[in-house]
Scaffold this motif. Structure first.
Motif, PDB file in Angstrom:
ATOM      1  N   MET A   1     -13.292   8.137 -28.274  1.00  0.00           N
ATOM      2  CA  MET A   1     -14.130   8.694 -29.334  1.00  0.00           C
ATOM      3  C   MET A   1     -13.329   9.669 -30.186  1.00  0.00           C
ATOM      4  O   MET A   1     -12.372  10.270 -29.719  1.00  0.00           O
ATOM      5  CB  MET A   1     -15.330   9.441 -28.725  1.00  0.00           C
ATOM      6  CG  MET A   1     -16.434   8.533 -28.239  1.00  0.00           C
ATOM      7  SD  MET A   1     -17.895   9.464 -27.729  1.00  0.00           S
ATOM      8  CE  MET A   1     -17.255  10.277 -26.261  1.00  0.00           C
ATOM      9  N   LYS A   2     -13.788   9.829 -31.423  1.00  0.00           N
ATOM     10  CA  LYS A   2     -13.215  10.835 -32.309  1.00  0.00           C
ATOM     11  C   LYS A   2     -14.244  11.953 -32.467  1.00  0.00           C
ATOM     12  O   LYS A   2     -15.364  11.723 -32.929  1.00  0.00           O
ATOM     13  CB  LYS A   2     -12.852  10.241 -33.670  1.00  0.00           C
ATOM     14  CG  LYS A   2     -12.123  11.225 -34.570  1.00  0.00           C
ATOM     15  CD  LYS A   2     -11.668  10.584 -35.871  1.00  0.00           C
ATOM     16  CE  LYS A   2     -10.916  11.570 -36.745  1.00  0.00           C
ATOM     17  NZ  LYS A   2     -10.471  10.979 -38.020  1.00  0.00           N
ATOM     18  N   MET A  80     -12.742  18.029 -43.392  1.00  0.00           N
ATOM     19  CA  MET A  80     -13.401  17.095 -42.487  1.00  0.00           C
ATOM     20  C   MET A  80     -13.592  15.738 -43.159  1.00  0.00           C
ATOM     21  O   MET A  80     -13.425  14.690 -42.522  1.00  0.00           O
ATOM     22  CB  MET A  80     -14.745  17.674 -42.030  1.00  0.00           C
ATOM     23  CG  MET A  80     -14.616  18.949 -41.207  1.00  0.00           C
ATOM     24  SD  MET A  80     -16.217  19.663 -40.742  1.00  0.00           S
ATOM     25  CE  MET A  80     -16.694  18.539 -39.435  1.00  0.00           C
ATOM     26  N   ALA A  81     -13.926  15.748 -44.456  1.00  0.00           N
ATOM     27  CA  ALA A  81     -14.116  14.487 -45.181  1.00  0.00           C
ATOM     28  C   ALA A  81     -12.810  13.697 -45.253  1.00  0.00           C
ATOM     29  O   ALA A  81     -12.814  12.461 -45.116  1.00  0.00           O
ATOM     30  CB  ALA A  81     -14.650  14.773 -46.580  1.00  0.00           C
ATOM     31  N   ARG A  82     -11.692  14.398 -45.474  1.00  0.00           N
ATOM     32  CA  ARG A  82     -10.401  13.699 -45.503  1.00  0.00           C
ATOM     33  C   ARG A  82     -10.100  13.056 -44.158  1.00  0.00           C
ATOM     34  O   ARG A  82      -9.619  11.918 -44.082  1.00  0.00           O
ATOM     35  CB  ARG A  82      -9.282  14.677 -45.889  1.00  0.00           C
ATOM     36  CG  ARG A  82      -9.307  15.097 -47.349  1.00  0.00           C
ATOM     37  CD  ARG A  82      -8.016  15.804 -47.742  1.00  0.00           C
ATOM     38  NE  ARG A  82      -7.843  17.063 -47.042  1.00  0.00           N
ATOM     39  CZ  ARG A  82      -8.290  18.236 -47.497  1.00  0.00           C
ATOM     40  NH1 ARG A  82      -8.964  18.304 -48.645  1.00  0.00           N
ATOM     41  NH2 ARG A  82      -8.062  19.341 -46.816  1.00  0.00           N
ATOM     42  N   GLU A  83     -10.413  13.779 -43.086  1.00  0.00           N
ATOM     43  CA  GLU A  83     -10.171  13.219 -41.753  1.00  0.00           C
ATOM     44  C   GLU A  83     -11.144  12.087 -41.459  1.00  0.00           C
ATOM     45  O   GLU A  83     -10.790  11.104 -40.793  1.00  0.00           O
ATOM     46  CB  GLU A  83     -10.298  14.334 -40.709  1.00  0.00           C
ATOM     47  CG  GLU A  83      -9.777  13.981 -39.339  1.00  0.00           C
ATOM     48  CD  GLU A  83      -8.345  13.506 -39.361  1.00  0.00           C
ATOM     49  OE1 GLU A  83      -8.083  12.422 -38.777  1.00  0.00           O
ATOM     50  OE2 GLU A  83      -7.478  14.180 -39.964  1.00  0.00           O
ATOM     51  N   GLN A  84     -12.360  12.202 -41.977  1.00  0.00           N
ATOM     52  CA  GLN A  84     -13.358  11.142 -41.824  1.00  0.00           C
ATOM     53  C   GLN A  84     -12.891   9.851 -42.505  1.00  0.00           C
ATOM     54  O   GLN A  84     -13.146   8.744 -42.009  1.00  0.00           O
ATOM     55  CB  GLN A  84     -14.685  11.618 -42.425  1.00  0.00           C
ATOM     56  CG  GLN A  84     -15.748  10.556 -42.614  1.00  0.00           C
ATOM     57  CD  GLN A  84     -16.559  10.284 -41.357  1.00  0.00           C
ATOM     58  OE1 GLN A  84     -16.264  10.824 -40.287  1.00  0.00           O
ATOM     59  NE2 GLN A  84     -17.553   9.435 -41.476  1.00  0.00           N
ATOM     60  N   ARG A  86      -9.857   8.797 -42.785  1.00  0.00           N
ATOM     61  CA  ARG A  86      -8.832   8.154 -41.963  1.00  0.00           C
ATOM     62  C   ARG A  86      -9.472   7.347 -40.841  1.00  0.00           C
ATOM     63  O   ARG A  86      -9.063   6.228 -40.539  1.00  0.00           O
ATOM     64  CB  ARG A  86      -7.895   9.208 -41.383  1.00  0.00           C
ATOM     65  CG  ARG A  86      -7.058   9.945 -42.425  1.00  0.00           C
ATOM     66  CD  ARG A  86      -6.008  10.839 -41.764  1.00  0.00           C
ATOM     67  NE  ARG A  86      -5.249  11.573 -42.760  1.00  0.00           N
ATOM     68  CZ  ARG A  86      -5.494  12.819 -43.137  1.00  0.00           C
ATOM     69  NH1 ARG A  86      -6.500  13.477 -42.555  1.00  0.00           N
ATOM     70  NH2 ARG A  86      -4.761  13.409 -44.052  1.00  0.00           N
ATOM     71  N   GLU A  87     -10.468   7.960 -40.195  1.00  0.00           N
ATOM     72  CA  GLU A  87     -11.203   7.286 -39.117  1.00  0.00           C
ATOM     73  C   GLU A  87     -12.488   8.056 -38.887  1.00  0.00           C
ATOM     74  O   GLU A  87     -12.481   9.287 -38.780  1.00  0.00           O
ATOM     75  CB  GLU A  87     -10.367   7.257 -37.824  1.00  0.00           C
ATOM     76  CG  GLU A  87     -11.044   6.497 -36.693  1.00  0.00           C
ATOM     77  CD  GLU A  87     -10.212   6.489 -35.424  1.00  0.00           C
ATOM     78  OE1 GLU A  87     -10.773   6.158 -34.355  1.00  0.00           O
ATOM     79  OE2 GLU A  87      -9.012   6.834 -35.486  1.00  0.00           O
ATOM     80  N   ARG A  88     -13.592   7.355 -38.795  1.00  0.00           N
ATOM     81  CA  ARG A  88     -14.901   7.998 -38.712  1.00  0.00           C
ATOM     82  C   ARG A  88     -15.034   8.854 -37.451  1.00  0.00           C
ATOM     83  O   ARG A  88     -14.573   8.477 -36.376  1.00  0.00           O
ATOM     84  CB  ARG A  88     -16.021   6.955 -38.717  1.00  0.00           C
ATOM     85  CG  ARG A  88     -16.180   6.211 -40.031  1.00  0.00           C
ATOM     86  CD  ARG A  88     -17.325   5.206 -39.937  1.00  0.00           C
ATOM     87  NE  ARG A  88     -18.590   5.872 -39.627  1.00  0.00           N
ATOM     88  CZ  ARG A  88     -19.378   6.440 -40.527  1.00  0.00           C
ATOM     89  NH1 ARG A  88     -19.043   6.426 -41.796  1.00  0.00           N
ATOM     90  NH2 ARG A  88     -20.510   7.015 -40.172  1.00  0.00           N
TER      91      ARG A  88
END
Length: 399
Positions: A1-2, A80-84, A86-88
Motif C-alpha cells: 500500500m501507499k 501530496m498532489a504531485r506524489e498522488q 506518481r502513484e495513488r
C-alpha cells in the motif's frame, strides 16, 4: 500500500526522535509499505529526506498564522498532489487532529482516498482552569468538529478518548486503536542489539545528571517511584509531590524520580523544599529516549499524576519494562485498571494518589506482571502495525 501521513512535526533525522511513538509506527509500516510523511511545521527546513524506509516531506511552517498558514496548507496539498500523480495513495492518515487532521481529511476528499485521523492529545477536551485542550481555541474546536464529521475513521488511544469523541455525535467511525510500544526497546531486560547500537550514544547517563539525592537513587531496599512527562500543569507533578510526601510517612526510605523539563520546574523544586522532601526527590531533566527503558527498569512503580492523557505512552513503556503502574484515572491507565493491571485514583486528589502509590508498591509483583501482559497483548507495536494495515484495507474496500 501507499500511505500518506500528515503530522505537525516529525523526526528531523535518524538521531532525532521528535515524538517517538509516531516515528515508531511510521518505521513499522514502512517496512512493508510505501510511506510518505508530510510534516507541516517541524523540522525547521524545507526538505525531502529519509527516515528508515519512509520518505519525509518537510515544509518549515513554524510560526505560520493567518494567510501564511493557508499558504502552508496549500503547499502541503500541492506536494501530496504531485506524489498522488506518481502513484495513488491508498490512505491519508493524520497523527493529531486540528490542523494536521483537517489537511488529511481534505486530501482524502480531493484524492478519493480514505481519510483517517488519530486523536492522540487534547483534541476533544478543554480544561479551562489549566488553559489546556483544543476546545478552548475556537479555530481548533471548529477544525476538530469538521474531522469528526468528515473523516472516514477516527482512531483513539484510549477508551476514554473514544467515548468523548463519540459523545460529540461524530459521523466518522470512531475506533479504539492505540499507538504501539516497541517491545524490543522497552522490555524487562536490555536488548543485546540495542545495547550494542546505543552503547556510547548519550554520555553521561541520566543517573549522572540527577540533582538529588546523591548518590543516585535506586539503591537496594528503597521503594522507588518514577514519573516521566513534561513539567506542565496538565501533568500535575505538584499533586504528585504532595502525594509522595504522604507516602513518605509510611515508607521512610521511598524515593521519587521525576524525568522531564518544562516551565514549572522551579515551582516544583520549591514545593519539594517546602514539603522537606528535596533529599529524596530527583529531577532527572530530559532523559534521552534511548535511556528511558533503564530508568523504568530501575523503578518499582510508575506514577501517573496527569489531569488528562489522550493515551499515556510513558506509562505503557514503563509497564513493558516491568514497573507496577498507578495513577490518575485518565487515558490508557483507566483501561489497564479495568483489566486489573493498574491502580487508578481520582484526578487532583493527593491523598487518593498516595493510597494508589502505596497499594501499587505493596502489590507490585502481581501488578507488574499483569501490566506487562496487557502491553504485550494490546499495545505491541508490531501487532498494532498489522491492525492498522488491516483497517486501511477495509476502508479501501469500503467495509
Amino acid at each position: 500500500m501507499k500511505i500518506a501521513f500528515v503530522v505537525p512535526g516529525f523526526s528531523a533525522d535518524e538521531n532525532d526522535w521528535c515524538i517517538p511513538a509516531h516515528t515508531d509506527i511510521v518505521r513499522e509500516l514502512a517496512r512493508t509499505n510505501q510511506v510518505h510523511v508530510f510534516t507541516m511545521r517541524y523540522p525547521h527546513r524545507v526538505d525531502v529526506y529519509k527516515i528508515g524506509n519512509a520518505t519525509v516531506h518537510s515544509f518549515n511552517g513554524v510560526g505560520s498564522r493567518g494567510i501564511a498558514s493557508a499558504r502552508l496548507w496549500q503547499n502541503v496539498l500541492r506536494a501530496m498532489a504531485r506524489e498522488q500523480e506518481r502513484e495513488r495513495f491508498d490512505v491519508i492518515h493524520a497523527i493529531f487532529g486540528s490542523e494536521a487532521g483537517c489537511v488529511a481529511v481534505s486530501a482524502g476528499k480531493l484524492f478519493r482516498a480514505p481519510g483517517v485521523v488519530w486523536l492522540v492529545n487534547g483534541e476533544v477536551v478543554g480544561l479551562r482552569e489549566l488553559g489546556y485542550g483544543a476546545d478552548l481555541i475556537a479555530r481548533q474546536r471548529w477544525m476538530n468538529r469538521l474531522i469528526l464529521r468528515y473523516a472516514d475513521c477516527v482512531l483513539c488511544g484510549s477508551q476514554q478518548t473514544a467515548e468523548t469523541a463519540r459523545a460529540r455525535k461524530a459521523k466518522a467511525r470512531v475506533e479504539l486503536l492505540p499507538l504501539g510500544v516497541s517491545l524490543e526497546r522497552f522490555a524487562t531486560s536490555p536488548s543485546p542489539s540495542l545495547s550494542r547500537r546505543g552503547a556510547t550514544a548519550h554520555p553521561p547517563s541520566w543517573q549522572e545528571r540527577v540533582t538529588a539525592p546523591k548518590p543516585a537513587p535506586y539503591q537496594g531496599g528503597c521503594a522507588t517511584f518514577v514519573n516521566v512527562g513534561s513539567l506542565v500543569s496538565v501533568k500535575d507533578q505538584a499533586t504528585l509531590l504532595v502525594a509522595f510526601w504522604r507516602v513518605r510517612q509510611q515508607l521512610r526510605d521511598a524515593r521519587l524520580t521525576i524525568a522531564g523539563v518544562g516551565p514549572l520546574e522551579e515551582d516544583l523544586r520549591a514545593l519539594a523544599r517546602e514539603l522537606e522532601i528535596q533529599e529524596c526527590v530527583s529531577f532527572a531533566g530530559n532523559v534521552p529516549h534511548e535511556e528511558l527503558a533503564e530508568l523504568y527498569r530501575n523503578a518499582d512503580v510508575f506514577v501517573q499524576a496527569s489531569r488528562h492523557e489522550g493515551q499515556g505512552m510513558a506509562m505503557l513503556e514503563a509497564a513493558a519494562c516491568g514497573c507496577a503502574v498507578c495513577g490518575t484515572d485518565v487515558g490508557a491507565l483507566r483501561d489497564l485498571a479495568q483489566a486489573n493491571a493498574a491502580v487508578a485514583c481520582a484526578v487532583g486528589d493527593a491523598a487518593a494518589l498516595a493510597d494508589a502509590m502505596l497499594c501499587a508498591y505493596t502489590n507490585r509483583v502481581g501488578l507488574r506482571e499483569r501490566a506487562r501482559q496487557q502491553v504485550e497483548c494490546e499495545y505491541n507495536l508490531s501487532t498494532l502495525g498489522t491492525r492498522l494495515e488491516n483497517l486501511y484495507k477495509r476502508l479501501k474496500q469500503g467495509a
